[in-house]
Enzyme design. Structure first.
Site, mmCIF file in Angstrom:
data_model
loop_
_atom_site.group_PDB
_atom_site.id
_atom_site.type_symbol
_atom_site.label_atom_id
_atom_site.label_comp_id
_atom_site.label_asym_id
_atom_site.label_seq_id
_atom_site.Cartn_x
_atom_site.Cartn_y
_atom_site.Cartn_z
ATOM 1 N N GLY A 1 -7.111 6.281 9.621
ATOM 2 C CA GLY A 1 -6.119 5.830 10.594
ATOM 3 C C GLY A 1 -5.934 4.329 10.548
ATOM 4 C CB SER A 2 -4.485 2.045 13.036
ATOM 5 O OG SER A 2 -5.314 2.230 14.175
ATOM 6 N N GLY B 1 -10.251 2.053 13.446
ATOM 7 C CA GLY B 1 -11.458 1.929 12.640
ATOM 8 C C GLY B 1 -12.484 1.002 13.261
ATOM 9 C CD GLU C 1 -7.525 5.498 3.644
ATOM 10 O OE1 GLU C 1 -7.180 4.290 3.503
ATOM 11 O OE2 GLU C 1 -6.756 6.367 4.023
#
EC number: 1.2.1.3
Length: 501
Positions: free
Chosen positions: A231-232, A236, A253
């Protein structure tokens, strides 16, 4: 929408209209299902059941665990068309991309079946006489898999296939924007588990439906030995802090702000083909989407003209239509971000050469179809250092190759990168320690379309972790170093003498 109800029924998905989470299709803004969110107070119980499943699953031989993943791949093959079509309905990808995503899931199953027989450790030479050392890899524990809306099937399969062969149960938490495709992929796994038989413990694979609060509850649970989140960057950071507080493991990721360098020695035919798919595929909503181009000034005018011509021929519309190349943005918020980013780019000296408009509003009043934008920038300005999940392509001229490398790397993200050049020195420099600082560096191709055989992930604010191929399986296991003394003495390391000679 035609056949959607049949697809949902075939995939054993909920079609009840009483759920508390509406699933909205970006194709026309309609509600295609209402699903029930998982009660928050059940998440800890699910984690405990996953831990119980781990105690049994870790003792199943790894090649047998691989057989389960093989069966999952077969189930996915049988419903590839249905899940691929559902991805188009739910995410807005063109049908070919939806089918390609399911094929990625099938491919990782094939890879992991073989990998289940290759969870190798090492034999290490000992400095002590009549000693041997070795490394072993053991199952880690339950794995939480949090996916983003844009890849609801493939990213789940990347993580789950690796986790399962490594002896780890999984809990999926799909994006609240695309839960159906993730659950359809999970249902295929559950069918495989039924065929696998009694060796598979109860609760080997579970799912949680909900939003950010559900994710936070799962991430903070101490039974989750590994959290893999896509995600963003802001998401994260939250995950990393929560997992670190309890000394868990994570795979992140996150954002990508991917660039291409088109050198003076580039094949422009290759460049244009790589640029168009890289920049407009999934309507610019891939973490590996192409967002920045640095082109040698000698080719700038010609390349820009070619890109504009290619963009002018793009068919924008319903992603289920065979001739469509660009589907919709996921929702209104994505469109508003698209517009505000273009306005910022113009305020920083950018020239919007084409695109940037909302289209098909008379047909799809509740959906957000846009023309992909090409923005000529005087240099790399602050807005270019931010990732915008929309089809915006910035183009900047350069004269000196070292300057192009510097601009390429001068962003917080470090996922994917590429160079178009027939010059060996330029290519090798780009791939060297002095070149691209990204986790993926491609030559004479775009930044997107990664294969499952290579470890996927990036550096800097992309997270620094890796999923899927190569030796990424090690993330899902724990390592032990063993020393074995087969002598009748007790020599110490480093030649230490303690107590007697």
């Amino acid at each position: 929408m035609p056949h959607l109800r049949n697809i949902l029924e075939d995939l054993e998905l909920p079609i009840d209209g009483n759920g508390d989470l509406s699933v909205i299709s970006p194709i026309d803004g309609s509600t295609i299902a209402k699903v029930f969110q998982t009660p928050l107070n059940e998440i800890s119980q699910m984690a405990e059941r996953s831990q119980t499943a781990f105690l049994k699953w870790r003792n199943i031989p790894a090649p047998r665990r691989g057989e389960l993943v093989r069966l999952w791949g077969e189930e996915l093959r049988a419903c590839k068309e249905q899940i691929g079509t559902l991805i188009s309905f739910e995410v807005g990808k063109i049908l070919q991309e939806g089918l390609g995503e399911v094929q990625e899931a099938i491919d990782i199953c094939d890879l992991c079946v073989g990998q289940s027989r290759q969870l190798f450790g090492k034999t290490i030479t000992s400095e002590r006489p009549e000693h041997r050392m070795m490394e072993q890899w053991h199952p880690l524990g339950p794995v939480a898999i949090i996916t983003a809306f844009n890849f609801p099937c493939a990213v789940f399969a990347w993580n789950a296939a690796n986790a399962l062969i490594c002896g780890d149960p999984i809990i999926l938490k799909p994006s609240e924007k695309s839960p159906l495709s993730g659950i359809a992929t999970l249902n295929a796994l559950l069918r495989a588990i039924d065929k696998f038989g009694d060796e598979a413990p109860d609760d080997l694979a579970q799912a949680i439906i909900g939003g950010a609060t559900h994710s936070k509850s799962l991430v903070s649970n101490p039974h989750m030995a590994l959290v893999s989140a896509t995600g963003s960057t802001s998401m994260g950071r939250s995950v990393a802090l929560s997992v670190a507080q309890r000394f868990g493991r994570r795979i992140l990721e996150l954002g990508g702000n991917n660039a291409m360098i088109v050198t003076a020695h580039a094949n422009l035919d290759l460049a244009v083909r790589a640029i168009v798919f890289g920049a407009v595929g999934t309507c610019g909503q891939r973490c590996t989407s192409l967002r920045r181009i640095f082109v040698h000034s000698s080719l700038s005018k010609e390349l820009l003209n070619r890109i504009e011509q290619a963009y002018a021929s793009l068919k924008i519309g319903n992603p289920l239509n065979e001739d469509t190349l660009v589907g919709p943005l996921i929702d209104k918020a994505a469109f508003e971000k698209f517009q505000s980013t273009l306005n910022r780019a113009k305020s920083e000296g950018g020239e919007v050469r084409s695109g940037g408009e909302r289209v098909l509003e008379d047909i799809y009043s509740e959906a957000y179809y846009v023309t992909p934008a090409i923005v000529k920038m005087p240099t790399q300005t602050p807005i270019m250092r931010e990732e915008t999940f929309a089809p915006i392509l910035y183009i900047v001229d350069y004269d000196d190759f070292d300057t192009a490398i510097h601009l390429h790397n001068d962003v917080p993200q470090g996922l994917s990168s590429c160079i178009i050049s027939d010059n060996m020195q330029e290519v090798e420099y780009f791939l060297s320690v002095n070149g691209s600082d990204c986790g993926i560096a491609n030559v004479n191709m775009g930044p997107s379309g990664a294969e499952i055989g290579g470890a996927f992930g990036g550096e800097k604010e992309t997270g620094g972790d890796r999923e899927t191929g190569s030796d990424a399986w090690r993330n899902y296991m724990r390592r032990t170093t063993n020393a074995i003394n087969y002598s009748h003495d007790m020599p110490l390391a480093q030649g230490i003498s303690f107590g007697r000679n």
